[in-house]
Design a protein around this motif. Structure first.
Motif, PDB file in Angstrom:
ATOM      1  N   GLY A   1      89.469  39.281   6.988  1.00  0.00           N
ATOM      2  CA  GLY A   1      88.054  39.159   7.300  1.00  0.00           C
ATOM      3  C   GLY A   1      87.669  37.772   7.741  1.00  0.00           C
ATOM      4  N   ARG A   2      86.884  37.680   8.832  1.00  0.00           N
ATOM      5  CA  ARG A   2      86.541  36.380   9.402  1.00  0.00           C
ATOM      6  C   ARG A   2      85.051  36.174   9.612  1.00  0.00           C
ATOM      7  NH1 ARG A   2      91.661  34.858  13.284  1.00  0.00           N
ATOM      8  NH2 ARG A   2      93.217  35.970  12.076  1.00  0.00           N
ATOM      9  N   GLU A   3      84.234  37.064   9.064  1.00  0.00           N
ATOM     10  CA  GLU A   3      82.786  36.834   9.136  1.00  0.00           C
ATOM     11  C   GLU A   3      82.123  37.513   7.942  1.00  0.00           C
ATOM     12  OE1 GLU A   3      80.641  38.712  12.345  1.00  0.00           O
ATOM     13  OE2 GLU A   3      81.996  40.440  12.340  1.00  0.00           O
ATOM     14  N   GLY A   4      81.056  36.911   7.474  1.00  0.00           N
ATOM     15  CA  GLY A   4      80.350  37.470   6.341  1.00  0.00           C
ATOM     16  C   GLY A   4      78.961  36.880   6.221  1.00  0.00           C
ATOM     17  N   VAL A   5      78.203  37.418   5.260  1.00  0.00           N
ATOM     18  CA  VAL A   5      76.851  36.944   5.005  1.00  0.00           C
ATOM     19  C   VAL A   5      76.616  36.977   3.502  1.00  0.00           C
ATOM     20  CG1 VAL A   5      75.869  39.253   5.285  1.00  0.00           C
ATOM     21  CG2 VAL A   5      74.403  37.261   5.587  1.00  0.00           C
ATOM     22  N   GLY A   6      75.831  36.026   3.002  1.00  0.00           N
ATOM     23  CA  GLY A   6      75.561  35.980   1.574  1.00  0.00           C
ATOM     24  C   GLY A   6      74.587  34.872   1.235  1.00  0.00           C
ATOM     25  N   VAL A   7      74.547  34.558  -0.049  1.00  0.00           N
ATOM     26  CA  VAL A   7      73.618  33.555  -0.573  1.00  0.00           C
ATOM     27  C   VAL A   7      74.419  32.408  -1.190  1.00  0.00           C
ATOM     28  CG1 VAL A   7      71.804  33.100  -2.267  1.00  0.00           C
ATOM     29  CG2 VAL A   7      71.819  35.255  -0.998  1.00  0.00           C
ATOM     30  N   VAL A   8      74.041  31.192  -0.903  1.00  0.00           N
ATOM     31  CA  VAL A   8      74.702  30.022  -1.475  1.00  0.00           C
ATOM     32  C   VAL A   8      74.419  29.972  -2.983  1.00  0.00           C
ATOM     33  CG1 VAL A   8      74.824  27.501  -1.478  1.00  0.00           C
ATOM     34  CG2 VAL A   8      74.517  28.735   0.682  1.00  0.00           C
ATOM     35  N   THR A   9      75.505  29.862  -3.768  1.00  0.00           N
ATOM     36  CA  THR A   9      75.339  29.805  -5.228  1.00  0.00           C
ATOM     37  C   THR A   9      75.789  28.478  -5.828  1.00  0.00           C
ATOM     38  OG1 THR A   9      77.519  30.842  -5.566  1.00  0.00           O
ATOM     39  CG2 THR A   9      75.600  32.306  -5.462  1.00  0.00           C
ATOM     40  N   ALA A  10      76.533  27.673  -5.107  1.00  0.00           N
ATOM     41  CA  ALA A  10      76.979  26.376  -5.637  1.00  0.00           C
ATOM     42  C   ALA A  10      77.374  25.471  -4.477  1.00  0.00           C
ATOM     43  CB  ALA A  10      78.155  26.549  -6.595  1.00  0.00           C
ATOM     44  N   LEU A  11      77.180  24.165  -4.683  1.00  0.00           N
ATOM     45  CA  LEU A  11      77.524  23.163  -3.682  1.00  0.00           C
ATOM     46  C   LEU A  11      78.643  22.282  -4.208  1.00  0.00           C
ATOM     47  CD1 LEU A  11      73.921  21.965  -2.685  1.00  0.00           C
ATOM     48  CD2 LEU A  11      75.239  23.836  -1.668  1.00  0.00           C
ATOM     49  N   GLY A  12      79.640  22.018  -3.371  1.00  0.00           N
ATOM     50  CA  GLY A  12      80.700  21.104  -3.737  1.00  0.00           C
ATOM     51  C   GLY A  12      80.283  19.658  -3.539  1.00  0.00           C
ATOM     52  N   PRO A  13      81.103  18.722  -4.017  1.00  0.00           N
ATOM     53  CA  PRO A  13      80.804  17.300  -3.844  1.00  0.00           C
ATOM     54  C   PRO A  13      80.626  16.932  -2.371  1.00  0.00           C
ATOM     55  CG  PRO A  13      82.612  17.613  -5.395  1.00  0.00           C
ATOM     56  CD  PRO A  13      82.353  18.948  -4.776  1.00  0.00           C
ATOM     57  N   GLY A  14      79.607  16.143  -2.101  1.00  0.00           N
ATOM     58  CA  GLY A  14      79.389  15.620  -0.759  1.00  0.00           C
ATOM     59  C   GLY A  14      78.652  16.544   0.185  1.00  0.00           C
ATOM     60  N   ARG A  37      70.196  31.842   2.459  1.00  0.00           N
ATOM     61  CA  ARG A  37      70.954  32.966   3.014  1.00  0.00           C
ATOM     62  C   ARG A  37      71.681  32.496   4.273  1.00  0.00           C
ATOM     63  NH1 ARG A  37      69.537  38.113   5.675  1.00  0.00           N
ATOM     64  NH2 ARG A  37      67.594  37.078   6.277  1.00  0.00           N
ATOM     65  N   VAL A  38      72.976  32.737   4.319  1.00  0.00           N
ATOM     66  CA  VAL A  38      73.803  32.171   5.383  1.00  0.00           C
ATOM     67  C   VAL A  38      74.806  33.208   5.877  1.00  0.00           C
ATOM     68  CG1 VAL A  38      73.624  29.807   4.507  1.00  0.00           C
ATOM     69  CG2 VAL A  38      75.495  31.276   3.732  1.00  0.00           C
ATOM     70  N   SER A  39      75.317  32.963   7.069  1.00  0.00           N
ATOM     71  CA  SER A  39      76.452  33.720   7.587  1.00  0.00           C
ATOM     72  C   SER A  39      77.457  32.731   8.156  1.00  0.00           C
ATOM     73  CB  SER A  39      76.007  34.730   8.654  1.00  0.00           C
ATOM     74  OG  SER A  39      75.523  34.065   9.812  1.00  0.00           O
ATOM     75  N   TYR A  40      78.594  33.254   8.599  1.00  0.00           N
ATOM     76  CA  TYR A  40      79.638  32.405   9.166  1.00  0.00           C
ATOM     77  C   TYR A  40      80.569  33.267   9.994  1.00  0.00           C
ATOM     78  CZ  TYR A  40      82.442  34.425   5.423  1.00  0.00           C
ATOM     79  OH  TYR A  40      83.087  35.323   4.603  1.00  0.00           O
ATOM     80  N   ALA A  41      81.372  32.630  10.812  1.00  0.00           N
ATOM     81  CA  ALA A  41      82.359  33.329  11.639  1.00  0.00           C
ATOM     82  C   ALA A  41      83.617  32.483  11.734  1.00  0.00           C
ATOM     83  CB  ALA A  41      81.800  33.597  13.035  1.00  0.00           C
ATOM     84  N   ILE A  55      75.885  29.128   8.965  1.00  0.00           N
ATOM     85  CA  ILE A  55      74.810  29.392   9.916  1.00  0.00           C
ATOM     86  C   ILE A  55      73.637  29.963   9.128  1.00  0.00           C
ATOM     87  CG2 ILE A  55      74.074  30.825  11.867  1.00  0.00           C
ATOM     88  CD1 ILE A  55      77.067  30.835  12.711  1.00  0.00           C
ATOM     89  N   ARG A  56      72.450  29.407   9.306  1.00  0.00           N
ATOM     90  CA  ARG A  56      71.272  29.952   8.620  1.00  0.00           C
ATOM     91  C   ARG A  56      70.865  31.272   9.254  1.00  0.00           C
ATOM     92  NH1 ARG A  56      70.329  24.401   8.047  1.00  0.00           N
ATOM     93  NH2 ARG A  56      69.951  23.828   5.855  1.00  0.00           N
ATOM     94  N   VAL A  57      70.553  32.241   8.392  1.00  0.00           N
ATOM     95  CA  VAL A  57      70.135  33.549   8.867  1.00  0.00           C
ATOM     96  C   VAL A  57      68.610  33.630   8.810  1.00  0.00           C
ATOM     97  CG1 VAL A  57      70.294  36.037   8.513  1.00  0.00           C
ATOM     98  CG2 VAL A  57      72.277  34.578   8.033  1.00  0.00           C
ATOM     99  N   VAL A 114      73.127  43.240   6.675  1.00  0.00           N
ATOM    100  CA  VAL A 114      74.097  44.060   7.389  1.00  0.00           C
ATOM    101  C   VAL A 114      74.124  43.685   8.873  1.00  0.00           C
ATOM    102  CG1 VAL A 114      74.631  46.412   8.166  1.00  0.00           C
ATOM    103  CG2 VAL A 114      74.097  45.981   5.765  1.00  0.00           C
ATOM    104  N   THR A 115      72.956  43.470   9.441  1.00  0.00           N
ATOM    105  CA  THR A 115      72.903  43.050  10.843  1.00  0.00           C
ATOM    106  C   THR A 115      73.609  41.715  11.039  1.00  0.00           C
ATOM    107  OG1 THR A 115      70.833  44.239  11.257  1.00  0.00           O
ATOM    108  CG2 THR A 115      71.369  42.435  12.753  1.00  0.00           C
ATOM    109  N   ALA A 116      73.362  40.759  10.134  1.00  0.00           N
ATOM    110  CA  ALA A 116      74.011  39.446  10.246  1.00  0.00           C
ATOM    111  C   ALA A 116      75.524  39.577  10.156  1.00  0.00           C
ATOM    112  CB  ALA A 116      73.487  38.518   9.157  1.00  0.00           C
ATOM    113  N   ALA A 117      75.999  40.417   9.234  1.00  0.00           N
ATOM    114  CA  ALA A 117      77.445  40.619   9.111  1.00  0.00           C
ATOM    115  C   ALA A 117      78.008  41.327  10.324  1.00  0.00           C
ATOM    116  CB  ALA A 117      77.756  41.420   7.850  1.00  0.00           C
TER     117      ALA A 117
END
Length: 325
Positions: free
Chosen positions: A61-74, A83-87, A105-107, A114-117
């Motif tokens: 799988g190379r694309e998805g959509v969801g909600v940010v739940t945690a941020l890494g350092p920096g 709510r974000v998606s990516y490819a 990518i901001r949705v 489902v449309t974003a995915a």
């Protein structure tokens, strides 16, 4: 722990299995997202089958959509709850995952999950094909193979909206009905008659560009559809690898050009990625592009999604939905 679909060996759809996997805290420059949906693409099949090398075990799988739940350092510029998606980031068949913040990518609020995915990877591919790889305009004559498929359907609509004359090919009459909504002409399983039927559909004109995701079965015939100085764009290979071609042959056919674009290369620049995503979501919002995502499967039925996509039993986009427990 989270649920994810993995393959531990390459092979048919049966090698896909639902596993429990650990998701560590996001590392530097990463975010964790809780996913609601993932797109299913032929590139996933290529990885699962071994056509594209992948480490084992591997989450496709190379694309998805969801909600940010945690941020890494920096990580800056993103917030928990967005709510974000990516490819083009492998590993989307999972309920939770980490990925580079730079890929997000901001949705917009008007685009459902489902449309974003269904469109992030496919739609950005279409955007790049008609904008960057070969700019399309009112004088363009365009041949789109698999015009009722995930990318083909978006690509046909986008090229038509730019004023091009679009001729699509499909494998069945049922798919032709969908493609005819967006193409000036549709050829059903044209086979060896493709060049002649294409010229008939265009009143004798040849193509300025061919967008081909089929590969081996259509490549040589597609070259015969091109006008001098035409552009052959191969962005997929669902029928198999294309045989090598000598550069001299391209010259003899009318100084043709040939390219094999990869979305990550065109999306490496953040400003370009944001611009293409904004154009994509804008065209969906204004109705220029209609998204078809009727083929939806729960995560545990990923193998069925692959079988149907490989068997050409789908039109538009194929999406896995997550069970957010």
């Amino acid at each position: 722990m989270t649920r994810a679909v993995r393959f531990h060996e390459t092979g048919g759809p049966e090698v896909l299995r639902l596993d429990e996997v650990d998701v560590p805290a996001p590392g530097p420059g990463e975010v964790r997202i809780r996913q609601s949906a993932s797109g299913v693409n032929f590139t996933d099949i290529y990885s699962r089958s071994g056509l594209y090398p992948a480490p084992l075990p591997s989450i496709p799988g190379r694309e998805g959509v969801g909600v940010v739940t945690a941020l890494g350092p920096g990580v800056t510029g993103w917030s928990v709850g967005e709510r974000v998606s990516y490819a083009s980031v492998t590993g989307s068949y999972a309920e939770e995952r980490n990925l580079p913040a730079a890929s997000l990518i901001r949705v917009p609020d008007g685009i459902d999950d489902v449309t974003a995915a269904a469109v992030t990877l496919r739609g950005l591919t279409a955007a790049v094909l008609v904008t960057d790889v070969h700019p399309v305009g009112p004088d363009s004559v365009v041949l789109v193979h698999a015009a009722a498929g995930g990318v083909g359907l978006i690509l046909s609509q986008w090229a038509s909206a730019l004023g091009a004359t679009v001729i699509g090919t499909v494998s069945t009459e049922a798919k032709a009905g969908i493609a005819r909504l967006h193409c000036a002409g549709v050829l059903v399983a044209p086979g060896a008659e493709l060049p002649a039927r294409f010229r008939e559909a265009t009143g004798g004109r040849r193509a300025s560009v061919v967008y081909d995701a089929v590969g081996r079965d259509t490549f040589a015939l597609s070259l015969d559809c091109l006008a001098p100085l035409g552009h052959m764009v191969v962005y997929g290979q669902s029928s198999g690898h294309i045989a090598p071609i000598a550069p001299q042959e391209l010259g003899e056919r009318g100084s043709l050009t040939l390219t094999r674009p990869r979305l990550p290369d065109y999306m490496a620049d953040a400003d370009r990625r944001a611009a293409r995503a904004a154009a994509l979501f804008g065209r969906i919002a204004d109705g220029t592009i209609a998204v078809r995502a009727e083929h939806r499967y729960p995560l545990e039925r990923a193998a069925d999604a692959h079988r149907d996509l490989e068997g050409r039993r789908t039109t538009g986009s194929v999406v896995l939905t997550m069970d957010q427990r």
